[in-house]
Motif scaffolding. Structure first.
Motif, PDB file in Angstrom:
ATOM      1  N   THR A  29       0.854  -1.180   0.000  1.00 49.88           N
ATOM      2  CA  THR A  29       0.000   0.000   0.000  1.00 49.88           C
ATOM      3  C   THR A  29       0.891   1.231   0.000  1.00 49.88           C
ATOM      4  O   THR A  29       1.776   1.354   0.845  1.00 49.88           O
ATOM      5  CB  THR A  29      -0.910   0.018   1.254  1.00 49.88           C
ATOM      6  OG1 THR A  29      -1.621  -1.207   1.321  1.00 49.88           O
ATOM      7  CG2 THR A  29      -1.876   1.177   1.220  1.00 49.88           C
ATOM      8  N   LYS A  30       0.650   2.126  -0.954  1.00 56.48           N
ATOM      9  CA  LYS A  30       1.448   3.349  -1.045  1.00 56.48           C
ATOM     10  C   LYS A  30       0.575   4.553  -0.713  1.00 56.48           C
ATOM     11  O   LYS A  30      -0.469   4.757  -1.319  1.00 56.48           O
ATOM     12  CB  LYS A  30       2.028   3.500  -2.444  1.00 56.48           C
ATOM     13  CG  LYS A  30       3.032   2.428  -2.775  1.00 56.48           C
ATOM     14  CD  LYS A  30       3.650   2.648  -4.124  1.00 56.48           C
ATOM     15  CE  LYS A  30       4.678   1.557  -4.405  1.00 56.48           C
ATOM     16  NZ  LYS A  30       5.354   1.773  -5.676  1.00 56.48           N
ATOM     17  N   ASP A  31       1.011   5.328   0.260  1.00 56.79           N
ATOM     18  CA  ASP A  31       0.340   6.570   0.643  1.00 56.79           C
ATOM     19  C   ASP A  31       1.089   7.723  -0.018  1.00 56.79           C
ATOM     20  O   ASP A  31       2.205   8.069   0.397  1.00 56.79           O
ATOM     21  CB  ASP A  31       0.334   6.713   2.160  1.00 56.79           C
ATOM     22  CG  ASP A  31      -0.482   7.884   2.650  1.00 56.79           C
ATOM     23  OD1 ASP A  31      -0.551   8.905   1.925  1.00 56.79           O
ATOM     24  OD2 ASP A  31      -1.036   7.793   3.748  1.00 56.79           O
ATOM     25  N   VAL A  32       0.491   8.314  -1.047  1.00 54.68           N
ATOM     26  CA  VAL A  32       1.200   9.361  -1.793  1.00 54.68           C
ATOM     27  C   VAL A  32       1.279  10.669  -1.009  1.00 54.68           C
ATOM     28  O   VAL A  32       2.179  11.477  -1.247  1.00 54.68           O
ATOM     29  CB  VAL A  32       0.546   9.610  -3.175  1.00 54.68           C
ATOM     30  CG1 VAL A  32       0.684   8.382  -4.050  1.00 54.68           C
ATOM     31  CG2 VAL A  32      -0.909  10.016  -3.033  1.00 54.68           C
ATOM     32  N   ILE A  33       0.381  10.892  -0.080  1.00 54.70           N
ATOM     33  CA  ILE A  33       0.411  12.117   0.723  1.00 54.70           C
ATOM     34  C   ILE A  33       1.571  12.081   1.712  1.00 54.70           C
ATOM     35  O   ILE A  33       2.358  13.029   1.806  1.00 54.70           O
ATOM     36  CB  ILE A  33      -0.921  12.321   1.475  1.00 54.70           C
ATOM     37  CG1 ILE A  33      -2.106  12.366   0.502  1.00 54.70           C
ATOM     38  CG2 ILE A  33      -0.860  13.565   2.352  1.00 54.70           C
ATOM     39  CD1 ILE A  33      -2.071  13.515  -0.484  1.00 54.70           C
ATOM     40  N   TRP A  34       1.678  10.996   2.474  1.00 55.97           N
ATOM     41  CA  TRP A  34       2.711  10.883   3.505  1.00 55.97           C
ATOM     42  C   TRP A  34       3.982  10.210   2.985  1.00 55.97           C
ATOM     43  O   TRP A  34       4.928  10.025   3.738  1.00 55.97           O
ATOM     44  CB  TRP A  34       2.181  10.119   4.716  1.00 55.97           C
ATOM     45  CG  TRP A  34       1.048  10.824   5.363  1.00 55.97           C
ATOM     46  CD1 TRP A  34      -0.268  10.497   5.271  1.00 55.97           C
ATOM     47  CD2 TRP A  34       1.105  12.000   6.180  1.00 55.97           C
ATOM     48  NE1 TRP A  34      -1.030  11.389   5.979  1.00 55.97           N
ATOM     49  CE2 TRP A  34      -0.213  12.337   6.559  1.00 55.97           C
ATOM     50  CE3 TRP A  34       2.145  12.816   6.631  1.00 55.97           C
ATOM     51  CZ2 TRP A  34      -0.521  13.419   7.355  1.00 55.97           C
ATOM     52  CZ3 TRP A  34       1.834  13.905   7.439  1.00 55.97           C
ATOM     53  CH2 TRP A  34       0.525  14.193   7.791  1.00 55.97           C
ATOM     54  N   ARG A  35       3.977   9.827   1.718  1.00 51.03           N
ATOM     55  CA  ARG A  35       5.129   9.162   1.097  1.00 51.03           C
ATOM     56  C   ARG A  35       5.583   7.952   1.917  1.00 51.03           C
ATOM     57  O   ARG A  35       6.752   7.811   2.274  1.00 51.03           O
ATOM     58  CB  ARG A  35       6.271  10.139   0.884  1.00 51.03           C
ATOM     59  CG  ARG A  35       5.906  11.230  -0.073  1.00 51.03           C
ATOM     60  CD  ARG A  35       7.036  12.167  -0.286  1.00 51.03           C
ATOM     61  NE  ARG A  35       6.585  13.250  -1.171  1.00 51.03           N
ATOM     62  CZ  ARG A  35       7.256  14.344  -1.365  1.00 51.03           C
ATOM     63  NH1 ARG A  35       8.409  14.531  -0.776  1.00 51.03           N
ATOM     64  NH2 ARG A  35       6.782  15.265  -2.169  1.00 51.03           N
ATOM     65  N   LYS A  36       4.617   7.111   2.186  1.00 47.90           N
ATOM     66  CA  LYS A  36       4.865   5.941   3.014  1.00 47.90           C
ATOM     67  C   LYS A  36       4.411   4.688   2.253  1.00 47.90           C
ATOM     68  O   LYS A  36       3.367   4.685   1.612  1.00 47.90           O
ATOM     69  CB  LYS A  36       4.069   6.077   4.317  1.00 47.90           C
ATOM     70  CG  LYS A  36       4.220   4.946   5.282  1.00 47.90           C
ATOM     71  CD  LYS A  36       3.394   5.226   6.530  1.00 47.90           C
ATOM     72  CE  LYS A  36       3.402   4.055   7.476  1.00 47.90           C
ATOM     73  NZ  LYS A  36       2.518   4.255   8.619  1.00 47.90           N
ATOM     74  N   THR A  37       5.214   3.652   2.319  1.00 50.27           N
ATOM     75  CA  THR A  37       4.867   2.368   1.723  1.00 50.27           C
ATOM     76  C   THR A  37       4.770   1.335   2.834  1.00 50.27           C
ATOM     77  O   THR A  37       5.671   1.209   3.653  1.00 50.27           O
ATOM     78  CB  THR A  37       5.929   1.931   0.694  1.00 50.27           C
ATOM     79  OG1 THR A  37       5.995   2.930  -0.331  1.00 50.27           O
ATOM     80  CG2 THR A  37       5.586   0.595   0.082  1.00 50.27           C
ATOM     81  N   VAL A  38       3.671   0.613   2.864  1.00 50.31           N
ATOM     82  CA  VAL A  38       3.454  -0.419   3.876  1.00 50.31           C
ATOM     83  C   VAL A  38       3.301  -1.754   3.151  1.00 50.31           C
ATOM     84  O   VAL A  38       2.486  -1.889   2.239  1.00 50.31           O
ATOM     85  CB  VAL A  38       2.198  -0.134   4.719  1.00 50.31           C
ATOM     86  CG1 VAL A  38       1.950  -1.259   5.704  1.00 50.31           C
ATOM     87  CG2 VAL A  38       2.325   1.195   5.433  1.00 50.31           C
TER      88      VAL A  38
END
Length: 77
Positions: A29-38
């Protein structure tokens, strides 16, 4: 007839003979706002006609399980 109805009917006809299923998976899962990949791993089980279980493990969080009991209940662990 709606295209979605046609697709769902075809899917139902093709999968009606499946009585049980077990799979493992990897989810990213990629969060483009927080630039985080889980990244997570998990497994899914199905037992016809109404029982299922989904287990998801993420390195930074507690494991999560969802169980459909067949009695119109969903248990979340």
């Amino acid at each position: 007839e709606d295209r979605v109805d046609t697709i769902l009917r075809e899917w139902s006809n093709k999968t009606a003979s499946i009585k049980s299923l077990y799979i493992t998976f990897n989810r990213t899962t990629k969060d483009v706002i927080w630039r985080k990949t889980v990244r997570a791993t998990g497994s899914a089980r199905y037992l016809a006609p109404t029982k299922a279980r989904l287990d998801i493990e993420q390195p930074t969080e507690a494991a999560e399980s969802l169980v459909l009991t067949g009695n119109r209940e969903i248990w979340h662990f």
